[in-house]
Write a protein that holds these residues in place. Structure first.
Motif, PDB file in Angstrom:
ATOM      1  N   LEU A 122      14.495  -0.963  -6.143  1.00 60.42           N
ATOM      2  CA  LEU A 122      13.811   0.246  -6.578  1.00 60.42           C
ATOM      3  C   LEU A 122      12.531   0.390  -5.776  1.00 60.42           C
ATOM      4  N   LEU A 123      12.409   1.489  -5.057  1.00 63.10           N
ATOM      5  CA  LEU A 123      11.202   1.796  -4.294  1.00 63.10           C
ATOM      6  C   LEU A 123      10.454   2.893  -5.044  1.00 63.10           C
ATOM      7  N   ARG A 124       9.195   2.645  -5.330  1.00 63.34           N
ATOM      8  CA  ARG A 124       8.401   3.591  -6.115  1.00 63.34           C
ATOM      9  C   ARG A 124       7.141   3.957  -5.359  1.00 63.34           C
ATOM     10  N   CYS A 125       6.968   5.249  -5.120  1.00 60.56           N
ATOM     11  CA  CYS A 125       5.746   5.750  -4.493  1.00 60.56           C
ATOM     12  C   CYS A 125       4.614   5.650  -5.501  1.00 60.56           C
ATOM     13  N   THR A 126       3.581   4.912  -5.167  1.00 60.67           N
ATOM     14  CA  THR A 126       2.511   4.689  -6.139  1.00 60.67           C
ATOM     15  C   THR A 126       1.670   5.937  -6.362  1.00 60.67           C
ATOM     16  N   ALA A 127       1.650   6.843  -5.405  1.00 67.13           N
ATOM     17  CA  ALA A 127       0.836   8.050  -5.562  1.00 67.13           C
ATOM     18  C   ALA A 127       1.476   9.075  -6.481  1.00 67.13           C
ATOM     19  N   THR A 128       2.811   9.159  -6.464  1.00 72.69           N
ATOM     20  CA  THR A 128       3.512  10.218  -7.201  1.00 72.69           C
ATOM     21  C   THR A 128       4.344   9.714  -8.371  1.00 72.69           C
ATOM     22  N   GLY A 129       4.666   8.415  -8.392  1.00 74.84           N
ATOM     23  CA  GLY A 129       5.547   7.891  -9.425  1.00 74.84           C
ATOM     24  C   GLY A 129       7.015   8.168  -9.183  1.00 74.84           C
ATOM     25  N   GLN A 130       7.336   8.774  -8.054  1.00 79.61           N
ATOM     26  CA  GLN A 130       8.733   9.055  -7.741  1.00 79.61           C
ATOM     27  C   GLN A 130       9.417   7.811  -7.201  1.00 79.61           C
ATOM     28  N   PRO A 179       0.822  -1.211   0.000  1.00 82.68           N
ATOM     29  CA  PRO A 179       0.000   0.000   0.000  1.00 82.68           C
ATOM     30  C   PRO A 179       0.858   1.265   0.000  1.00 82.68           C
ATOM     31  N   GLY A 180       0.859   1.965  -1.120  1.00 87.18           N
ATOM     32  CA  GLY A 180       1.621   3.194  -1.236  1.00 87.18           C
ATOM     33  C   GLY A 180       3.014   3.043  -1.781  1.00 87.18           C
ATOM     34  N   LEU A 181       3.525   1.812  -1.863  1.00 86.16           N
ATOM     35  CA  LEU A 181       4.922   1.619  -2.266  1.00 86.16           C
ATOM     36  C   LEU A 181       5.077   0.311  -3.032  1.00 86.16           C
ATOM     37  N   THR A 182       5.821   0.377  -4.133  1.00 80.06           N
ATOM     38  CA  THR A 182       6.208  -0.818  -4.872  1.00 80.06           C
ATOM     39  C   THR A 182       7.691  -1.060  -4.667  1.00 80.06           C
ATOM     40  N   VAL A 183       8.058  -2.281  -4.316  1.00 80.97           N
ATOM     41  CA  VAL A 183       9.455  -2.668  -4.133  1.00 80.97           C
ATOM     42  C   VAL A 183       9.825  -3.637  -5.248  1.00 80.97           C
ATOM     43  N   SER A 184      10.857  -3.285  -6.021  1.00 80.66           N
ATOM     44  CA  SER A 184      11.356  -4.168  -7.082  1.00 80.66           C
ATOM     45  C   SER A 184      12.795  -4.545  -6.755  1.00 80.66           C
ATOM     46  N   LYS A 185      13.057  -5.840  -6.679  1.00 78.35           N
ATOM     47  CA  LYS A 185      14.373  -6.355  -6.304  1.00 78.35           C
ATOM     48  C   LYS A 185      15.020  -7.042  -7.492  1.00 78.35           C
ATOM     49  N   VAL A 186      16.300  -6.712  -7.733  1.00 81.95           N
ATOM     50  CA  VAL A 186      17.032  -7.335  -8.818  1.00 81.95           C
ATOM     51  C   VAL A 186      18.444  -7.643  -8.334  1.00 81.95           C
ATOM     52  N   PRO A 188       1.488   1.628   5.968  1.00 85.35           N
ATOM     53  CA  PRO A 188       0.209   1.933   6.598  1.00 85.35           C
ATOM     54  C   PRO A 188      -0.589   0.661   6.877  1.00 85.35           C
ATOM     55  N   GLY A 189      -1.453   0.733   7.895  1.00 87.51           N
ATOM     56  CA  GLY A 189      -2.327  -0.389   8.179  1.00 87.51           C
ATOM     57  C   GLY A 189      -1.574  -1.678   8.412  1.00 87.51           C
ATOM     58  N   ASP A 190      -1.969  -2.732   7.672  1.00 89.56           N
ATOM     59  CA  ASP A 190      -1.333  -4.029   7.843  1.00 89.56           C
ATOM     60  C   ASP A 190      -0.195  -4.260   6.851  1.00 89.56           C
ATOM     61  N   ALA A 191       0.330  -3.173   6.260  1.00 87.41           N
ATOM     62  CA  ALA A 191       1.413  -3.315   5.288  1.00 87.41           C
ATOM     63  C   ALA A 191       2.718  -3.755   5.926  1.00 87.41           C
ATOM     64  N   GLY A 192       2.848  -3.561   7.235  1.00 84.10           N
ATOM     65  CA  GLY A 192       4.022  -4.042   7.946  1.00 84.10           C
ATOM     66  C   GLY A 192       5.204  -3.106   7.861  1.00 84.10           C
ATOM     67  N   VAL A 193       6.302  -3.551   8.467  1.00 83.52           N
ATOM     68  CA  VAL A 193       7.556  -2.796   8.492  1.00 83.52           C
ATOM     69  C   VAL A 193       8.537  -3.480   7.557  1.00 83.52           C
ATOM     70  N   HIS A 194       9.255  -2.669   6.791  1.00 83.89           N
ATOM     71  CA  HIS A 194      10.175  -3.180   5.766  1.00 83.89           C
ATOM     72  C   HIS A 194      11.532  -2.529   5.967  1.00 83.89           C
ATOM     73  N   LEU A 195      12.576  -3.372   5.970  1.00 84.68           N
ATOM     74  CA  LEU A 195      13.906  -2.969   6.411  1.00 84.68           C
ATOM     75  C   LEU A 195      14.946  -3.353   5.369  1.00 84.68           C
ATOM     76  N   PHE A 196      15.683  -2.354   4.885  1.00 89.00           N
ATOM     77  CA  PHE A 196      16.723  -2.554   3.874  1.00 89.00           C
ATOM     78  C   PHE A 196      18.066  -2.424   4.578  1.00 89.00           C
ATOM     79  N   THR A 197      18.813  -3.536   4.672  1.00 90.59           N
ATOM     80  CA  THR A 197      19.931  -3.602   5.608  1.00 90.59           C
ATOM     81  C   THR A 197      21.317  -3.539   4.977  1.00 90.59           C
TER      82      THR A 197
END
Length: 221
Positions: free
Chosen positions: A40-48, A22-29, A148-157
């Motif tokens: 690549l983290l992409r804000c779905t609302a703004t495209g940034q 929700p609100g964010l797309t994560v693409s891993k390569v 947000p909500g049940d989207a959880g916490v995401h950690l890039f280490t």
């Protein structure tokens, strides 16, 4: 589009694994002979977009970026295998560069925004917290996104935490520093469901790793 099949298992030369949150797309390569992960983290609302570690193979990373408005590249630490594509990606996109000042001198381009522990960076409407993890390098950082909500916490280490242990260190003092920071700044404050995206290899969760912290301390690596 929902992507419930996301696993985080990627291979060099293979496709990205994409996770719609929700609100964010994560693409891993995965790129390079070192099988570095780039995200690549992409804000779905703004495209940034924000790229974590322009490690290598700029043509692969720029294809991943595509028409995303890439505003920022965060380098998790100064080791050479995590920033070889940084000059090409920055030249092509004009993205700002973010790193901790202790590792900034190792990077091949100037750091336009140095960050310290407790700072934040944004990707569109989304906010990521900076966590300084001392030991693998003096200026290693992780990024925390609280969905947000049940989207959880995401950690890039970066290379500070992997499935099975902390990142490599070169002295007992550095190991103690890293395991202390990982325990106090990650495990002590983030929930077990926190999804961990490391600098190489497979993803994990803090809950999967938490029971093994005493073993890591005992073995010393």
């Amino acid at each position: 589009m929902s992507t419930p099949t996301y696993t985080g298992d990627v291979a060099v030369g293979g496709p990205a694994d994409v996770r719609e949150l929700p609100g964010l797309t994560v693409s891993k390569v995965a790129v390079s002979e070192m099988a570095n992960n780039a995200y690549l983290l992409r804000c779905t609302a703004t495209g940034q977009g924000l790229l974590v570690d322009a490690a290598d193979e700029p043509e692969v990373l720029l294809a991943l970026v595509g028409d995303t408005d890439l505003r920022t590249v965060v380098t998790t630490h100064g080791h050479w295998d995590h920033h070889r594509a940084l000059p090409d990606v920055v030249t092509a996109t004009g993205a700002a560069t973010v790193a901790h000042p202790l590792d900034a001198p190792a990077l091949p381009v100037p750091v336009t925004r140095p960050v310290e522990h407790g700072d934040a960076v944004t990707v569109g409407e989304q906010v990521l917290e900076i966590v300084h993890l001392r030991g693998h390098t003096p200026g290693s950082i992780a990024l925390v996104w609280r969905g947000p909500g049940d989207a959880g916490v995401h950690l890039f280490t970066g290379d500070s935490l992997f499935p099975g242990g902390v990142g490599r260190t070169w002295s007992a003092e550095d190991f103690a520093s890293l395991v202390d920071d990982v325990e106090q700044r990650l495990f002590a404050v983030l929930p077990d469901g926190t999804w961990v995206y490391p600098g190489h290899g497979a993803d994990t969760t803090l809950g999967a790793e938490r029971p093994h912290l005493p073993e890591w301390r005992e073995r010393g690596w």
